[in-house]
Design an enzyme around this catalytic site. Structure first.
Site, PDB file in Angstrom:
ATOM      1  N   HIS A 222       0.880  -1.173   0.000  1.00  0.00           N
ATOM      2  CA  HIS A 222       0.000   0.000   0.000  1.00  0.00           C
ATOM      3  C   HIS A 222       0.918   1.224   0.000  1.00  0.00           C
ATOM      4  O   HIS A 222       2.069   1.155   0.433  1.00  0.00           O
ATOM      5  CB  HIS A 222      -0.932  -0.040   1.213  1.00  0.00           C
ATOM      6  CG  HIS A 222      -2.027  -1.074   1.070  1.00  0.00           C
ATOM      7  ND1 HIS A 222      -3.329  -0.749   0.799  1.00  0.00           N
ATOM      8  CD2 HIS A 222      -1.991  -2.426   1.131  1.00  0.00           C
ATOM      9  CE1 HIS A 222      -4.058  -1.860   0.703  1.00  0.00           C
ATOM     10  NE2 HIS A 222      -3.261  -2.895   0.910  1.00  0.00           N
ATOM     11  N   CYS A 253      -8.063  -0.821   3.564  1.00  0.00           N
ATOM     12  CA  CYS A 253      -8.626  -1.997   4.229  1.00  0.00           C
ATOM     13  C   CYS A 253      -9.621  -1.498   5.258  1.00  0.00           C
ATOM     14  O   CYS A 253      -9.278  -0.670   6.103  1.00  0.00           O
ATOM     15  CB  CYS A 253      -7.528  -2.817   4.908  1.00  0.00           C
ATOM     16  SG  CYS A 253      -8.218  -4.209   5.835  1.00  0.00           S
ATOM     17  N   ASN A 262      -3.679   0.782  -2.611  1.00  0.00           N
ATOM     18  CA  ASN A 262      -2.534  -0.044  -2.996  1.00  0.00           C
ATOM     19  C   ASN A 262      -1.652   0.737  -3.971  1.00  0.00           C
ATOM     20  O   ASN A 262      -2.078   1.726  -4.558  1.00  0.00           O
ATOM     21  CB  ASN A 262      -3.026  -1.288  -3.751  1.00  0.00           C
ATOM     22  CG  ASN A 262      -3.822  -2.221  -2.889  1.00  0.00           C
ATOM     23  OD1 ASN A 262      -4.971  -1.959  -2.601  1.00  0.00           O
ATOM     24  ND2 ASN A 262      -3.208  -3.288  -2.460  1.00  0.00           N
TER      25      ASN A 262
HETATM   26  P1  HMG Z   1     -17.424 -14.117  12.825  1.00  0.00           P
HETATM   27  O1  HMG Z   1     -18.444 -13.085  13.153  1.00  0.00           O
HETATM   28  O2  HMG Z   1     -16.449 -14.537  13.880  1.00  0.00           O
HETATM   29  O3  HMG Z   1     -18.159 -15.364  12.167  1.00  0.00           O
HETATM   30  O4  HMG Z   1     -16.631 -13.565  11.568  1.00  0.00           O
HETATM   31  P2  HMG Z   1     -18.582 -16.754  12.762  1.00  0.00           P
HETATM   32  O5  HMG Z   1     -17.635 -17.788  12.266  1.00  0.00           O
HETATM   33  O6  HMG Z   1     -18.794 -16.640  14.241  1.00  0.00           O
HETATM   34  O7  HMG Z   1     -20.006 -16.950  12.066  1.00  0.00           O
HETATM   35  C1  HMG Z   1     -21.074 -16.035  12.343  1.00  0.00           C
HETATM   36  C2  HMG Z   1     -22.138 -16.099  11.253  1.00  0.00           C
HETATM   37  O8  HMG Z   1     -21.551 -15.648  10.028  1.00  0.00           O
HETATM   38  C3  HMG Z   1     -22.645 -17.502  10.982  1.00  0.00           C
HETATM   39  O9  HMG Z   1     -24.024 -17.366  10.627  1.00  0.00           O
HETATM   40  C4  HMG Z   1     -21.877 -17.929   9.769  1.00  0.00           C
HETATM   41  O10 HMG Z   1     -22.546 -18.890   8.956  1.00  0.00           O
HETATM   42  C5  HMG Z   1     -21.756 -16.631   9.012  1.00  0.00           C
HETATM   43  P3  HMG Z   1     -25.177 -17.806  11.629  1.00  0.00           P
HETATM   44  O11 HMG Z   1     -24.940 -19.277  11.859  1.00  0.00           O
HETATM   45  O12 HMG Z   1     -24.951 -16.983  12.856  1.00  0.00           O
HETATM   46  O13 HMG Z   1     -26.425 -17.471  10.882  1.00  0.00           O
HETATM   47  N1  HMG Z   1     -20.555 -16.640   8.161  1.00  0.00           N
HETATM   48  C6  HMG Z   1     -20.542 -16.392   6.837  1.00  0.00           C
HETATM   49  N2  HMG Z   1     -21.488 -16.026   5.964  1.00  0.00           N
HETATM   50  C7  HMG Z   1     -21.126 -15.883   4.673  1.00  0.00           C
HETATM   51  N3  HMG Z   1     -19.872 -16.073   4.223  1.00  0.00           N
HETATM   52  C8  HMG Z   1     -18.896 -16.420   5.063  1.00  0.00           C
HETATM   53  C9  HMG Z   1     -19.222 -16.579   6.429  1.00  0.00           C
HETATM   54  N4  HMG Z   1     -18.485 -16.916   7.509  1.00  0.00           N
HETATM   55  C10 HMG Z   1     -19.300 -16.943   8.551  1.00  0.00           C
HETATM   56  N5  HMG Z   1     -17.647 -16.610   4.600  1.00  0.00           N
HETATM   57  C11 HMG Z   1     -15.295 -13.906   9.584  1.00  0.00           C
HETATM   58  C12 HMG Z   1     -15.513 -14.286  11.049  1.00  0.00           C
HETATM   59  C13 HMG Z   1     -13.947 -14.451   9.176  1.00  0.00           C
HETATM   60  C14 HMG Z   1     -16.397 -14.557   8.770  1.00  0.00           C
HETATM   61  C15 HMG Z   1     -15.364 -12.365   9.447  1.00  0.00           C
HETATM   62  O14 HMG Z   1     -14.453 -11.823  10.341  1.00  0.00           O
HETATM   63  C16 HMG Z   1     -15.064 -11.878   8.065  1.00  0.00           C
HETATM   64  O15 HMG Z   1     -15.845 -12.097   7.137  1.00  0.00           O
HETATM   65  N6  HMG Z   1     -13.931 -11.152   7.913  1.00  0.00           N
HETATM   66  C17 HMG Z   1     -13.509 -10.657   6.603  1.00  0.00           C
HETATM   67  C18 HMG Z   1     -12.806  -9.336   6.744  1.00  0.00           C
HETATM   68  C19 HMG Z   1     -12.300  -8.893   5.403  1.00  0.00           C
HETATM   69  O16 HMG Z   1     -12.775  -9.323   4.350  1.00  0.00           O
HETATM   70  N7  HMG Z   1     -11.298  -7.993   5.426  1.00  0.00           N
HETATM   71  C20 HMG Z   1     -10.681  -7.477   4.213  1.00  0.00           C
HETATM   72  C21 HMG Z   1      -9.824  -8.489   3.494  1.00  0.00           C
HETATM   73  S1  HMG Z   1      -8.196  -8.654   4.181  1.00  0.00           S
HETATM   74  C22 HMG Z   1      -7.289  -7.378   3.437  1.00  0.00           C
HETATM   75  O17 HMG Z   1      -7.841  -6.520   2.805  1.00  0.00           O
HETATM   76  C23 HMG Z   1      -5.786  -7.403   3.532  1.00  0.00           C
HETATM   77  C24 HMG Z   1      -5.116  -7.816   2.221  1.00  0.00           C
HETATM   78  O18 HMG Z   1      -5.425  -6.932   1.170  1.00  0.00           O
HETATM   79  C25 HMG Z   1      -3.579  -7.870   2.396  1.00  0.00           C
HETATM   80  C26 HMG Z   1      -2.988  -6.613   3.044  1.00  0.00           C
HETATM   81  O19 HMG Z   1      -3.167  -5.499   2.512  1.00  0.00           O
HETATM   82  O20 HMG Z   1      -2.360  -6.769   4.082  1.00  0.00           O
HETATM   83  C27 HMG Z   1      -5.566  -9.233   1.781  1.00  0.00           C
HETATM   84 MG    MG Z   2      -4.382  -4.960   0.833  1.00  0.00          MG
END
Ligand code: HMG
Ligand code: MG
Length: 319
Positions: A222, A253, A262
């Protein structure tokens, strides 16, 4: 003087070809405050492919409440998958639920995304580092069983907004665990853009010593402090030949407030082409795509190259 192309002076110490891993549609658009319509996203990805990008991260199968900007993944992915059969379209999957969604739509490449620090693991994944690696292990093994290519992102490889400087050994240790889990490629994230070239070089040297060579690595910078290109050059000198970038410099992010966009793909391509490094990318088409997207988002691209080339095109039209 502007021909729209840089002068070329080769450096034999650098790779002959670089694969650009385009993250604008995912890392870029996940951070937009307004929701971008799915038609615009599909056209964005299609235009990026027409500009010669061969790896375009399309979207994320994450919890839609966590990243509402990408809640249309089920609608977007099949459209780009069908329109672009020859293009690699990786998607982010944090857990088995995300993998199931990706597999149901025929995704061929997925990425898990770990953190080198506890604070960001907690903020981004609601887990400790250990818990998040335990969440990824079955994702990676099932993805491999299905013949998918798996990328392991590692965020906060240099600095973290809550914890400050991140020790190189801490980063190497988590990289090792992602590599042992079966990730084909590791992408080293400077999530908040605080790395400088000596730090990049020190991390790549330490990874090499730990048996993780540059052939398996990508870099993901970034550009918060304007260091992303210098950091990329340091990585190229270590033999890294996969570089993440975002068209027009979109991005950030949502779970790391100090993260800005980025490295802009255009700025990267201008440097690579100037070094005689092949990318297969048409800079004119790419710049036009980012200028078009900037129009949709209602603000100019932060990319210096987009601004310079768009300015040159405008003054050419006037004269
Ligand atoms: P959580 O709240 O701990 O989820 O989130 P959970 O496992 O306790 O589940 C809760 C509910 O969510 C459940 O539903 C699951 O089924 C549902 P319920 O039974 O209560 O009805 N659920 C989902 N639904 C749809 N799709 C799914 C999913 N997973 C659970 N995949 C979780 C944990 C990991 C899901 C959440 O924290 C999350 O989605 N985080 C994503 C954050 C994100 O996308 N951040 C940006 C990307 S990283 C980035 O940008 C960095 C990068 O570019 C590199 C860099 O720059 O360093 C890659
Ligand atoms: Mg990134």
């Amino acid at each position: 003087m502007s021909t729209g192309l840089p002068m070329v002076v080769r450096d034999p110490a650098l790779p002959a070809r670089v694969r650009v891993h385009e993250v604008g549609a995912r890392d870029g658009l996940q951070n937009e405050s307004g929701l971008v319509p799915v038609d615009v996203k599909a056209e964005f990805v299609t235009r990026l492919a027409a500009a010669g990008l061969t790896t375009i991260e399309a979207t994320s199968f994450v919890h839609p409440k966590w990243v509402p900007q990408l809640a249309d993944a089920e609608e977007l992915f099949p459209r780009v998958r069908d329109a672009l059969p020859g293009v690699r379209l990786p998607v982010l999957v944090p857990n088995e639920r995300g993998l199931d969604r990706a597999l149901a739509l025929g995704a061929r490449e997925v990425a898990v995304f770990a953190s080198a620090t506890e604070s960001f693991a907690r903020a981004n994944l609601n887990r400790t580092v250990d818990e998040s690696l335990a969440m990824f292990a079955p994702v990676v093994s099932r993805a491999v069983e299905h013949g998918l290519t798996v990328r392991g992102y590692l965020s906060m490889c240099f600095g973290d907004p809550w914890e400050g400087a991140v020790p190189v050994e801490q980063v190497v240790a988590v990289c090792r665990r992602l590599a042992d889990m079966g990730c084909d490629e590791l992408s080293l994230g400077d999530t908040i853009g605080v790395a400088t070239p000596g730090h990049v070089s020190a991390l790549l040297t330490a990874l090499e010593q730990a048996g993780i060579g540059s052939g398996r690595l990508a870099v993901h910078f970034h550009d918060t402090y304007g260091q992303a290109l210098a950091n990329t050059l340091a990585a190229l000198r270590h033999g890294v030949s996969t570089v993440d970038a975002s068209a027009g410099g979109l991005g950030g992010c949502p779970y790391a407030k100090s993260a800005t966009g980025n490295l802009a793909t255009e700025d990267l391509v201008w440097m690579l082409h100037g070094l005689g490094i092949e990318t297969g990318i048409d800079l004119g088409l790419l710049t036009a795509t980012s200028a078009w997207m900037a129009g949709h988002l209602g603000r100019p691209s932060p990319s210096r190259t987009v601004r310079a080339l768009a300015g040159a095109a405008a003054s050419h039209k006037e004269s």
